[in-house]
Design a protein around this motif. Structure first.
Motif, PDB file in Angstrom:
ATOM      1  N   PHE A  61      44.366  37.483  37.920  1.00  0.00           N
ATOM      2  CA  PHE A  61      45.153  38.665  36.358  1.00  0.00           C
ATOM      3  C   PHE A  61      43.766  39.646  36.997  1.00  0.00           C
ATOM      4  O   PHE A  61      44.983  40.744  36.293  1.00  0.00           O
ATOM      5  N   ASN A  62      43.109  39.457  37.558  1.00  0.00           N
ATOM      6  CA  ASN A  62      42.505  40.989  37.792  1.00  0.00           C
ATOM      7  C   ASN A  62      43.210  42.183  38.933  1.00  0.00           C
ATOM      8  O   ASN A  62      43.211  43.300  38.905  1.00  0.00           O
ATOM      9  N   LEU A  63      44.028  40.991  39.450  1.00  0.00           N
ATOM     10  CA  LEU A  63      44.594  42.071  40.335  1.00  0.00           C
ATOM     11  C   LEU A  63      45.677  43.220  40.111  1.00  0.00           C
ATOM     12  O   LEU A  63      45.619  44.398  40.613  1.00  0.00           O
ATOM     13  N   LYS A  64      46.046  42.877  39.146  1.00  0.00           N
ATOM     14  CA  LYS A  64      46.692  44.347  38.258  1.00  0.00           C
ATOM     15  C   LYS A  64      45.964  45.422  38.227  1.00  0.00           C
ATOM     16  O   LYS A  64      46.206  46.706  37.882  1.00  0.00           O
ATOM     17  N   THR A  65      45.225  45.123  37.824  1.00  0.00           N
ATOM     18  CA  THR A  65      43.683  46.083  37.763  1.00  0.00           C
ATOM     19  C   THR A  65      43.412  47.338  38.923  1.00  0.00           C
ATOM     20  O   THR A  65      43.185  48.019  38.863  1.00  0.00           O
ATOM     21  N   VAL A  66      43.429  45.958  39.678  1.00  0.00           N
ATOM     22  CA  VAL A  66      42.875  46.957  41.380  1.00  0.00           C
ATOM     23  C   VAL A  66      43.906  47.569  41.969  1.00  0.00           C
ATOM     24  O   VAL A  66      43.926  48.214  42.427  1.00  0.00           O
ATOM     25  N   PRO A  68      47.453  48.042  40.515  1.00  0.00           N
ATOM     26  CA  PRO A  68      48.210  48.853  39.875  1.00  0.00           C
ATOM     27  C   PRO A  68      49.670  49.257  39.979  1.00  0.00           C
ATOM     28  O   PRO A  68      50.364  49.278  38.864  1.00  0.00           O
ATOM     29  N   HIS A  69      49.858  48.972  40.834  1.00  0.00           N
ATOM     30  CA  HIS A  69      52.014  48.968  41.012  1.00  0.00           C
ATOM     31  C   HIS A  69      52.042  47.958  41.521  1.00  0.00           C
ATOM     32  O   HIS A  69      52.975  47.549  41.887  1.00  0.00           O
ATOM     33  N   ILE A  70      51.319  46.189  41.011  1.00  0.00           N
ATOM     34  CA  ILE A  70      52.368  45.181  40.787  1.00  0.00           C
ATOM     35  C   ILE A  70      51.819  44.674  39.484  1.00  0.00           C
ATOM     36  O   ILE A  70      51.738  44.788  38.659  1.00  0.00           O
ATOM     37  N   GLU A  71      52.824  43.210  39.387  1.00  0.00           N
ATOM     38  CA  GLU A  71      53.080  42.891  38.197  1.00  0.00           C
ATOM     39  C   GLU A  71      52.627  41.453  38.912  1.00  0.00           C
ATOM     40  O   GLU A  71      52.871  40.903  39.780  1.00  0.00           O
ATOM     41  N   LEU A  72      52.204  40.654  38.053  1.00  0.00           N
ATOM     42  CA  LEU A  72      52.118  39.071  38.460  1.00  0.00           C
ATOM     43  C   LEU A  72      53.294  38.249  37.543  1.00  0.00           C
ATOM     44  O   LEU A  72      53.274  38.288  36.178  1.00  0.00           O
ATOM     45  N   ASP A  73      53.316  37.493  37.799  1.00  0.00           N
ATOM     46  CA  ASP A  73      54.748  36.350  37.170  1.00  0.00           C
ATOM     47  C   ASP A  73      54.074  35.192  36.624  1.00  0.00           C
ATOM     48  O   ASP A  73      52.850  34.824  36.671  1.00  0.00           O
ATOM     49  N   SER A  74      54.683  33.637  37.133  1.00  0.00           N
ATOM     50  CA  SER A  74      54.251  32.723  37.385  1.00  0.00           C
ATOM     51  C   SER A  74      53.499  32.132  38.179  1.00  0.00           C
ATOM     52  O   SER A  74      52.965  32.440  39.160  1.00  0.00           O
ATOM     53  N   PHE A  75      52.093  31.849  37.624  1.00  0.00           N
ATOM     54  CA  PHE A  75      50.755  31.176  38.313  1.00  0.00           C
ATOM     55  C   PHE A  75      50.399  30.309  37.706  1.00  0.00           C
ATOM     56  O   PHE A  75      50.541  29.458  37.127  1.00  0.00           O
ATOM     57  N   VAL A  76      49.913  29.402  39.213  1.00  0.00           N
ATOM     58  CA  VAL A  76      49.081  28.271  39.064  1.00  0.00           C
ATOM     59  C   VAL A  76      47.800  27.592  39.630  1.00  0.00           C
ATOM     60  O   VAL A  76      48.644  28.061  40.874  1.00  0.00           O
ATOM     61  N   ILE A  77      46.504  26.928  39.501  1.00  0.00           N
ATOM     62  CA  ILE A  77      45.561  26.806  40.113  1.00  0.00           C
ATOM     63  C   ILE A  77      45.625  25.058  40.097  1.00  0.00           C
ATOM     64  O   ILE A  77      45.879  24.566  39.197  1.00  0.00           O
ATOM     65  N   MET A  78      45.592  25.009  40.925  1.00  0.00           N
ATOM     66  CA  MET A  78      46.033  22.996  41.571  1.00  0.00           C
ATOM     67  C   MET A  78      44.540  22.919  41.930  1.00  0.00           C
ATOM     68  O   MET A  78      43.686  23.569  42.615  1.00  0.00           O
ATOM     69  N   PRO A  79      43.857  21.485  41.962  1.00  0.00           N
ATOM     70  CA  PRO A  79      42.402  21.839  42.189  1.00  0.00           C
ATOM     71  C   PRO A  79      41.877  21.862  43.837  1.00  0.00           C
ATOM     72  O   PRO A  79      40.892  22.375  43.967  1.00  0.00           O
ATOM     73  N   ASN A  80      43.485  22.319  44.671  1.00  0.00           N
ATOM     74  CA  ASN A  80      42.770  22.529  46.145  1.00  0.00           C
ATOM     75  C   ASN A  80      43.930  24.151  46.659  1.00  0.00           C
ATOM     76  O   ASN A  80      43.971  23.618  47.464  1.00  0.00           O
ATOM     77  N   HIS A  81      44.529  24.079  45.553  1.00  0.00           N
ATOM     78  CA  HIS A  81      45.435  25.325  46.494  1.00  0.00           C
ATOM     79  C   HIS A  81      45.751  25.812  44.977  1.00  0.00           C
ATOM     80  O   HIS A  81      45.388  26.072  44.027  1.00  0.00           O
ATOM     81  N   GLU A  99      47.708  43.561  52.191  1.00  0.00           N
ATOM     82  CA  GLU A  99      46.285  43.529  51.892  1.00  0.00           C
ATOM     83  C   GLU A  99      46.171  42.701  49.994  1.00  0.00           C
ATOM     84  O   GLU A  99      44.457  42.893  49.758  1.00  0.00           O
ATOM     85  N   ILE A 100      46.697  42.956  49.206  1.00  0.00           N
ATOM     86  CA  ILE A 100      46.459  42.072  48.543  1.00  0.00           C
ATOM     87  C   ILE A 100      45.815  40.715  47.922  1.00  0.00           C
ATOM     88  O   ILE A 100      45.275  40.738  47.484  1.00  0.00           O
ATOM     89  N   VAL A 101      47.089  40.158  49.098  1.00  0.00           N
ATOM     90  CA  VAL A 101      46.094  38.796  49.481  1.00  0.00           C
ATOM     91  C   VAL A 101      44.156  38.181  49.880  1.00  0.00           C
ATOM     92  O   VAL A 101      44.073  38.170  49.117  1.00  0.00           O
ATOM     93  N   ARG A 102      44.771  39.513  51.070  1.00  0.00           N
ATOM     94  CA  ARG A 102      43.324  39.320  51.358  1.00  0.00           C
ATOM     95  C   ARG A 102      41.636  39.798  50.006  1.00  0.00           C
ATOM     96  O   ARG A 102      41.116  39.242  49.852  1.00  0.00           O
ATOM     97  N   GLY A 103      42.689  40.973  49.358  1.00  0.00           N
ATOM     98  CA  GLY A 103      41.517  40.980  48.333  1.00  0.00           C
ATOM     99  C   GLY A 103      40.963  40.586  47.087  1.00  0.00           C
ATOM    100  O   GLY A 103      40.014  39.861  46.955  1.00  0.00           O
ATOM    101  N   PHE A 104      42.798  39.737  47.145  1.00  0.00           N
ATOM    102  CA  PHE A 104      42.246  38.197  45.856  1.00  0.00           C
ATOM    103  C   PHE A 104      41.093  37.471  46.412  1.00  0.00           C
ATOM    104  O   PHE A 104      40.218  36.536  45.934  1.00  0.00           O
ATOM    105  N   LYS A 105      41.864  37.154  47.707  1.00  0.00           N
ATOM    106  CA  LYS A 105      40.646  35.843  48.727  1.00  0.00           C
ATOM    107  C   LYS A 105      39.178  36.277  48.779  1.00  0.00           C
ATOM    108  O   LYS A 105      38.013  35.954  48.452  1.00  0.00           O
TER     109      LYS A 105
END
Length: 186
Positions: A61-66, A68-81, A99-105
């Motif tokens: 959810f902090n990705l929107k701060t880092v 700002p040109h993105i929005e986040l929609d549906s999201f789920v955390i599972m035990p291993n993904h 770059e966004i995924v790399r930043g998140f990781k």
């Protein structure tokens, strides 16, 4: 094992010639290293986050701060993904999907390893799965898939097997010459 281009043939799933920094909706799946159930447990079809899962949630959810040109929609955390939808609102050549995924990781790995009191330990698998969402029907189907994922955990392809292979042994070093092999069994 170190990457050797002569024996390892990684095939890209990216659409050739597609600009992943252009506006659009993207469905991503990112897996934990060796599909370890690090992020929590599912009990009675509810995901109970571990402290590492809480880190992942915060960083998603902090990705929107880092970025700002993105929005986040549906999201789920599972035990291993995780599964999520990232919407790039306007073209920003500096921050495409990879770059966004790399930043998140990077952000989440750093904090998880800080909590583990280790450094340099891999948290996420290399790469990620992505799908370009091209229409509203597909968007709605993917949203439902994400929302329903915890309810289908035991039939999920990433559900940990009850049987373990020899490659899933724990090596415990007793001394400089001896190893004790333990098989994991349920």
């Amino acid at each position: 094992m170190k990457y050797n281009p002569n024996i390892h043939h990684r095939r890209s799933i990216r659409l050739p010639g597609y600009d992943y920094s252009q506006p659009g909706a993207y469905f991503v799946t990112i897996c934990i290293w060796q599909r370890q159930c690090l992020l929590g447990d599912i009990e009675e079809q509810n995901m109970l986050l571990s402290r590492y899962g809480e880190v992942v949630k915060f960083n998603w959810f902090n990705l929107k701060t880092v970025y700002p040109h993105i929005e986040l929609d549906s999201f789920v955390i599972m035990p291993n993904h995780i599964h999520g939808i990232i919407i790039i609102k306007n073209q920003d050549k500096r921050h495409g999907l990879s770059e966004i995924v790399r930043g998140f990781k990077t952000f989440s790995s750093s904090r998880i390893n800080q909590l583990r009191r280790v450094s340099g330990i891999q948290v996420w698998q290399r790469g990620y799965y992505e799908h370009i969402i091209r229409d509203e029907t597909t968007f709605a189907k993917i949203q439902q898939y994400i929302i329903n994922n915890p309810y289908k955990w035991e039939t999920d392809e990433m559900y940990p097997s009850k049987k373990f292979s020899n490659s899933q042994r724990i090596n415990i070093k007793l001394d400089s010459k001896n190893l004790l092999l333990m098989n994991l069994r349920s």
